[in-house]
Design an enzyme around this catalytic site. Structure first.
Site, PDB file in Angstrom:
ATOM      1  N   LYS A 151       0.840  -1.210   0.000  1.00 41.51           N
ATOM      2  CA  LYS A 151       0.000   0.000   0.000  1.00 41.51           C
ATOM      3  C   LYS A 151       0.875   1.260   0.000  1.00 41.51           C
ATOM      4  O   LYS A 151       0.664   2.177  -0.780  1.00 41.51           O
ATOM      5  CB  LYS A 151      -0.921   0.037   1.241  1.00 41.51           C
ATOM      6  CG  LYS A 151      -1.828  -1.163   1.388  1.00 41.51           C
ATOM      7  CD  LYS A 151      -2.795  -1.004   2.548  1.00 41.51           C
ATOM      8  CE  LYS A 151      -2.138  -0.921   3.908  1.00 41.51           C
ATOM      9  NZ  LYS A 151      -1.530  -2.174   4.392  1.00 41.51           N
ATOM     10  N   ARG A 186      -9.743   0.713   9.069  1.00 42.61           N
ATOM     11  CA  ARG A 186      -9.268  -0.614   9.448  1.00 42.61           C
ATOM     12  C   ARG A 186     -10.323  -1.380  10.238  1.00 42.61           C
ATOM     13  O   ARG A 186     -10.064  -2.510  10.637  1.00 42.61           O
ATOM     14  CB  ARG A 186      -8.035  -0.447  10.331  1.00 42.61           C
ATOM     15  CG  ARG A 186      -6.712  -0.863   9.667  1.00 42.61           C
ATOM     16  CD  ARG A 186      -5.625  -0.606  10.670  1.00 42.61           C
ATOM     17  NE  ARG A 186      -4.381  -1.235  10.407  1.00 42.61           N
ATOM     18  CZ  ARG A 186      -3.331  -0.651   9.839  1.00 42.61           C
ATOM     19  NH1 ARG A 186      -3.426   0.572   9.383  1.00 42.61           N
ATOM     20  NH2 ARG A 186      -2.193  -1.293   9.740  1.00 42.61           N
ATOM     21  N   ARG A 232      11.723  -2.939   4.513  1.00 43.69           N
ATOM     22  CA  ARG A 232      11.260  -1.583   4.843  1.00 43.69           C
ATOM     23  C   ARG A 232      12.201  -0.860   5.807  1.00 43.69           C
ATOM     24  O   ARG A 232      12.794  -1.474   6.688  1.00 43.69           O
ATOM     25  CB  ARG A 232       9.882  -1.670   5.489  1.00 43.69           C
ATOM     26  CG  ARG A 232       8.853  -2.193   4.538  1.00 43.69           C
ATOM     27  CD  ARG A 232       7.488  -1.679   4.782  1.00 43.69           C
ATOM     28  NE  ARG A 232       6.877  -2.069   6.013  1.00 43.69           N
ATOM     29  CZ  ARG A 232       5.564  -2.307   6.104  1.00 43.69           C
ATOM     30  NH1 ARG A 232       4.797  -2.213   5.042  1.00 43.69           N
ATOM     31  NH2 ARG A 232       5.029  -2.611   7.251  1.00 43.69           N
ATOM     32  N   ARG A 237      11.263  -0.109  11.564  1.00 37.74           N
ATOM     33  CA  ARG A 237      10.127   0.116  12.450  1.00 37.74           C
ATOM     34  C   ARG A 237      10.057  -0.979  13.509  1.00 37.74           C
ATOM     35  O   ARG A 237      10.248  -2.141  13.196  1.00 37.74           O
ATOM     36  CB  ARG A 237       8.829   0.089  11.633  1.00 37.74           C
ATOM     37  CG  ARG A 237       8.591   1.346  10.861  1.00 37.74           C
ATOM     38  CD  ARG A 237       7.505   1.194   9.839  1.00 37.74           C
ATOM     39  NE  ARG A 237       6.336   0.460  10.289  1.00 37.74           N
ATOM     40  CZ  ARG A 237       5.235   0.303   9.559  1.00 37.74           C
ATOM     41  NH1 ARG A 237       5.168   0.846   8.356  1.00 37.74           N
ATOM     42  NH2 ARG A 237       4.214  -0.368  10.015  1.00 37.74           N
ATOM     43  N   ARG A 240      -0.039  -8.356  13.709  1.00 42.17           N
ATOM     44  CA  ARG A 240      -0.701  -7.412  12.790  1.00 42.17           C
ATOM     45  C   ARG A 240      -1.482  -8.159  11.711  1.00 42.17           C
ATOM     46  O   ARG A 240      -2.559  -7.730  11.306  1.00 42.17           O
ATOM     47  CB  ARG A 240       0.340  -6.484  12.166  1.00 42.17           C
ATOM     48  CG  ARG A 240       0.907  -5.518  13.203  1.00 42.17           C
ATOM     49  CD  ARG A 240       2.160  -4.840  12.712  1.00 42.17           C
ATOM     50  NE  ARG A 240       1.912  -3.960  11.598  1.00 42.17           N
ATOM     51  CZ  ARG A 240       2.836  -3.609  10.704  1.00 42.17           C
ATOM     52  NH1 ARG A 240       4.058  -4.072  10.794  1.00 42.17           N
ATOM     53  NH2 ARG A 240       2.530  -2.786   9.739  1.00 42.17           N
TER      54      ARG A 240
HETATM   55  P1  AMP Z   1       0.604   0.681   9.319  1.00 39.93           P
HETATM   56  O1  AMP Z   1       1.852   1.486   9.098  1.00 39.93           O
HETATM   57  O2  AMP Z   1      -0.548   1.136   8.493  1.00 39.93           O
HETATM   58  O3  AMP Z   1       0.838  -0.801   9.192  1.00 39.93           O
HETATM   59  O4  AMP Z   1       0.170   0.940  10.854  1.00 39.93           O
HETATM   60  C1  AMP Z   1       1.042   0.645  11.932  1.00 39.93           C
HETATM   61  C2  AMP Z   1       0.228   0.507  13.205  1.00 39.93           C
HETATM   62  O5  AMP Z   1      -0.478   1.730  13.494  1.00 39.93           O
HETATM   63  C3  AMP Z   1      -0.855  -0.564  13.176  1.00 39.93           C
HETATM   64  O6  AMP Z   1      -0.341  -1.862  13.452  1.00 39.93           O
HETATM   65  C4  AMP Z   1      -1.803  -0.077  14.263  1.00 39.93           C
HETATM   66  O7  AMP Z   1      -1.273  -0.326  15.546  1.00 39.93           O
HETATM   67  C5  AMP Z   1      -1.762   1.448  14.050  1.00 39.93           C
HETATM   68  N1  AMP Z   1      -2.790   1.909  13.076  1.00 39.93           N
HETATM   69  C6  AMP Z   1      -2.580   2.453  11.844  1.00 39.93           C
HETATM   70  N2  AMP Z   1      -3.725   2.778  11.245  1.00 39.93           N
HETATM   71  C7  AMP Z   1      -4.709   2.423  12.099  1.00 39.93           C
HETATM   72  C8  AMP Z   1      -6.126   2.481  12.039  1.00 39.93           C
HETATM   73  N3  AMP Z   1      -6.774   2.963  10.969  1.00 39.93           N
HETATM   74  N4  AMP Z   1      -6.825   2.027  13.123  1.00 39.93           N
HETATM   75  C9  AMP Z   1      -6.203   1.545  14.213  1.00 39.93           C
HETATM   76  N5  AMP Z   1      -4.862   1.449  14.331  1.00 39.93           N
HETATM   77  C10 AMP Z   1      -4.108   1.886  13.296  1.00 39.93           C
END
Ligand code: AMP
Length: 240
Positions: free
Chosen positions: A30, A105, A144, A178, A189
């Site tokens: 994404k 999400r 990443r 990260r 996740r």
């Molecule tokens: P990502 O970089 O999109 O994989 O997000 C990293 C982390 O941020 C996720 O594993 C969640 O802990 C949190 N996170 C990101 N977007 C959301 C969302 N829309 N709702 C809830 N938690 C989120």
């Protein structure tokens, strides 16, 4: 051999605003696709993960809570996320559209997004699901890295910095992995994606705006499929 970096060539059929969601599990690509699209369409990538990582850096109670939630691979509360996106899409750079990456999400976030857009006389145009196998998720996540200063996200093969080891956004020259890209957190996740996030898909399918793309294809192929999907949508909207 490193894959050639694709560029999305905007077919300037129309300049119709485009509001889209990139959907898929962690590591689906994404962020990589959003990074190409934002340049081609001149619309911002709204990555809730990037926003949260920036907020989690602050030495405050909220920052510590966010950081702990993310490190555990859990979801941040719907109320926090909805407020964050409501404020962000109100900004001027979203007037011509946006690319949501990591939001919604949960079904609650999806319906809150619809209401906030409806209040503005707008609607989502497309939800693009990148469907990937778990093996490619692992490969992608291991490549990443992020800027040690502003936390902008990159990928060593698919979305590297333009100048070697210099952050495109802030010019900083040191990078980190990260915390939540460590294997045990990635598993949590993925489980959260299956449990909370995948159930959002039928909601968009029913609205007729869901497009599923095989995200295991090359970055260039996925990018060009997304680009033609957007163009088709823009042409159809312009004709209405
Ligand atoms: P990502 O970089 O999109 O994989 O997000 C990293 C982390 O941020 C996720 O594993 C969640 O802990 C949190 N996170 C990101 N977007 C959301 C969302 N829309 N709702 C809830 N938690 C989120």
């Amino acid at each position: 051999m490193a894959e050639a970096q694709p560029s999305i060539v905007k077919d300037a059929a129309t300049d119709v605003p485009i509001r889209l969601v990139l959907f898929g599990p962690p590591g689906a690509g994404k962020g990589t696709q959003a990074c190409k699209l934002q340049e081609a369409y001149n619309i911002p990538q709204l990555s809730t993960g990037d926003m949260l990582r920036a907020a989690a850096k602050a030495d405050t109670l909220l920052g510590q809570e966010l950081s702990a939630t993310m490190k555990a691979g859990k979801l941040v509360s719907d109320a926090t996320m909805i407020a964050m996106i409501a404020e962000r899409i109100d900004q001027l750079d979203c007037a011509n559209g946006f690319i949501l990456d990591g939001f919604p999400r949960t079904p609650e976030q999806a319906s809150a997004l619809d209401s906030m857009l409806q209040d503005r006389g707008e609607a989502l145009d497309l939800v693009i699901e990148l469907k990937v196998s778990e093996e490619s998720v692992v490969e992608r996540i291991s490549g990443r890295y992020q800027c040690g200063n502003c936390l902008a996200s990159y990928h060593k093969t698919f979305c590297p910095t333009k100048a070697e080891n210099v952050c495109d956004r802030c010019g900083h020259t040191s990078f980190t992995q990260r915390d939540d890209d460590k294997p045990e957190t990635v598993r949590a996740r993925l489980a959260s994606y299956r449990r909370n996030t995948a159930p959002v898909l039928p909601y968009y399918d029913q609205k007729g705006i869901l497009i599923t793309i095989d995200g295991d294809q090359s970055v260039a192929t996925v990018a060009s499929t997304i680009s033609s999907t957007i163009t088709e949508k823009q042409v159809a909207s312009a004709a209405v």
